[in-house]
Design an enzyme around this catalytic site. Sequence first.
Site, PDB file in Angstrom:
ATOM      1  N   ASN A 111      73.383 120.912  50.275  1.00  0.00           N
ATOM      2  CA  ASN A 111      72.386 119.879  49.995  1.00  0.00           C
ATOM      3  C   ASN A 111      72.199 119.020  51.236  1.00  0.00           C
ATOM      4  O   ASN A 111      73.114 118.882  52.050  1.00  0.00           O
ATOM      5  CB  ASN A 111      72.857 118.997  48.833  1.00  0.00           C
ATOM      6  CG  ASN A 111      71.814 117.957  48.445  1.00  0.00           C
ATOM      7  OD1 ASN A 111      70.623 118.266  48.395  1.00  0.00           O
ATOM      8  ND2 ASN A 111      72.237 116.733  48.187  1.00  0.00           N
ATOM      9  N   HIS A 113      71.021 115.067  52.173  1.00  0.00           N
ATOM     10  CA  HIS A 113      70.843 113.762  51.528  1.00  0.00           C
ATOM     11  C   HIS A 113      70.444 112.743  52.591  1.00  0.00           C
ATOM     12  O   HIS A 113      71.054 112.706  53.673  1.00  0.00           O
ATOM     13  CB  HIS A 113      72.144 113.342  50.830  1.00  0.00           C
ATOM     14  CG  HIS A 113      72.000 112.069  50.074  1.00  0.00           C
ATOM     15  ND1 HIS A 113      71.327 112.002  48.870  1.00  0.00           N
ATOM     16  CD2 HIS A 113      72.402 110.803  50.351  1.00  0.00           C
ATOM     17  CE1 HIS A 113      71.343 110.748  48.438  1.00  0.00           C
ATOM     18  NE2 HIS A 113      71.983 110.002  49.317  1.00  0.00           N
ATOM     19  N   SER A 140      72.711 113.461  55.911  1.00  0.00           N
ATOM     20  CA  SER A 140      73.956 114.243  55.823  1.00  0.00           C
ATOM     21  C   SER A 140      73.686 115.593  55.165  1.00  0.00           C
ATOM     22  O   SER A 140      72.945 115.658  54.177  1.00  0.00           O
ATOM     23  CB  SER A 140      74.983 113.511  54.947  1.00  0.00           C
ATOM     24  OG  SER A 140      75.188 112.178  55.356  1.00  0.00           O
ATOM     25  N   ASP A 149      76.169 113.854  45.117  1.00  0.00           N
ATOM     26  CA  ASP A 149      76.150 113.488  46.539  1.00  0.00           C
ATOM     27  C   ASP A 149      77.558 113.208  47.067  1.00  0.00           C
ATOM     28  O   ASP A 149      77.717 112.434  48.022  1.00  0.00           O
ATOM     29  CB  ASP A 149      75.238 112.266  46.779  1.00  0.00           C
ATOM     30  CG  ASP A 149      73.799 112.538  46.364  1.00  0.00           C
ATOM     31  OD1 ASP A 149      73.350 113.692  46.495  1.00  0.00           O
ATOM     32  OD2 ASP A 149      73.142 111.598  45.891  1.00  0.00           O
TER      33      ASP A 149
END
Length: 232
Positions: A111, A113, A140, A149
């Site tokens: 992911n 973020h 990030s 997250d």
Amino acid sequence: MKEGKLPVVVLISGSGSNLQALIDGAQSGELPIVLRAVISNMPNAYGLQRARAAGIPAEILDHRAYSDRVHYDQALWECVQAYAPELVVLAGFMRILTPAFVARYRGRLLNIHPSLLPKYRGLHTHERALAAGERTHGASVHFVTEELDGGPVILQAEVPVHPDEDPRRLAARVLVEEHKIYPLVVCWFAQGRLSLGADGLPRLDRKILHQPLRYHELSPDLLCGGAHKALP
Ligand code: GAR
């Protein structure tokens, strides 16, 4: 190093500019990946058009058609699995995934973020960073775990916050950095250099990353031959 190209599925909800960075890297040959499919939970996500323009299968899986997260994530898993990816990339996919989905892709789910995690998990990161008077903000890339997250961070890029900054301009400057760091991390994974250990810590070239790497400090051997945009 792995031979051949890594099959990847990308999940999106919106504009898909990070998806575009991956498409560009794959098309130029700098990223050793094959984008097998793009899946969006939002029918009108612009990223679907980006996928189609690149000849990548684009699927809509509207979450509003499902009674709950468990059923949606089961359908999502079936949709993803139909393309047999070795890596699943969340690129602005604005849904919380169930632990069952995350567990199925442990160590194969990334992911991006828009904050310097662990700061500002969740939404409205730019507004919150400005409200807190941060002098530095950024983005990030992390492995996804059950904690929102909260998975181990691999690479971060920082941007200075200008005195007269507004959230939109800050978001735009962060996004420019996102387009550099996401292809790099995907490249490391595709080359077989990046993994998630059983201890929950990422490894790059067999070294444990106790701290996130910082984009502006990367050594040339980590730049993946241009999978990123040129260093400033
Ligand atoms: C990006 O800023 C990404 O970091 C963020 O959504 C944007 C998607 O932009 N993701 C999250 O906030 C996930 N929690 P894009 O659709 O143009 O790639």
